[in-house]
Structure formats: structure tokens, C-alpha cells
Design a protein around this motif. Structure first.
Motif: not given
Length: 120
Positions: A23-26
Motif C-alpha cells: 500500500d506504499g506505507s513503510i
């Protein structure tokens, strides 16, 4: 974030493993490892953590590579206190090529503007 201790051994160094989730989160996991630990030891701790299943599988499939503070490494690389192990996806485009394409696109726009009388 609490560091996971490895199998009852005295933790001598703490490292962090980071990756980008779909989802693009770290995603990140702090682990405590014994002195003399290698990247492979940190990856074993990652596989044991439920949050680390997906990046560990992607690494095993060859979809990710490893780096310590941006410097590519292999599983045998020695770790030091405070190291950040990064699990990196392959580049989609070579950065030099991407930069060249952007510069060419800017030059093309500038020359079209001159042809239309956009610059005086």
C-alpha cells in the motif's frame, strides 16, 4: 518499538529492518541480536515475526534486495549497533536514463515554445 530478542541470547546490538508495503506505507521491525550477528540473522528474526512474512517471502523470490543504509549487501554482511537493513525493490528505470529522458522532454517543450513565439 520493542526489539525482538533472539532465542534467549543476550542482546548486544539492535538493528532495524525496513521495507515498503504494497500500500506504499513503510514497514519496520526492530530486532535485538547477539554480538557478531549477520544480516542473515536479522532476516531469520524477520521471518519469525508475522509482520515480516510478506517481505521475507518477496526476498526469497528475488523480488527484493538488501542494503544497509543504502549500500547493497548480502546475507553474510556483519551488523553493527543501530544498522538499518533496507529491503529494496528493483529499480523500474535506471536513474541516469530517467534523468536524461526528463531533460530531453524539457528541451523539446522549450523548443516548441520558441517555434510558437512563446519566448521573446
Amino acid at each position: 518499538m520493542a526489539a525482538e530478542s533472539v532465542a534467549g541470547e543476550a542482546a548486544a546490538l539492535a538493528v532495524e529492518i525496513v521495507w515498503i508495503r504494497p500500500d506504499g506505507s513503510i514497514g519496520s521491525l526492530a530486532v535485538a541480536l547477539p554480538a557478531g550477528a549477520r544480516v542473515r540473522d536479522a532476516l531469520a528474526a524477520l521471518r519469525r515475526d508475522p509482520a515480516g512474512e510478506a517481505p521475507a517471502e518477496a526476498l526469497a523470490r528475488g523480488e527484493l534486495t538488501m542494503a544497509i543504509y543504502g549500500e547493497h549487501c548480502d546475507a553474510a554482511a556483519a551488523l553493527h549497533p543501530g544498522d538499518r537493513i533496507e529491503l529494496l525493490a528493483a529499480l523500474q528505470v535506471d536513474p541516469k536514463l530517467a534523468r536524461r529522458r526528463r531533460a530531453e522532454a524539457r528541451r523539446a517543450q522549450t523548443s516548441r515554445g520558441r517555434e510558437r513565439g512563446g519566448e521573446r
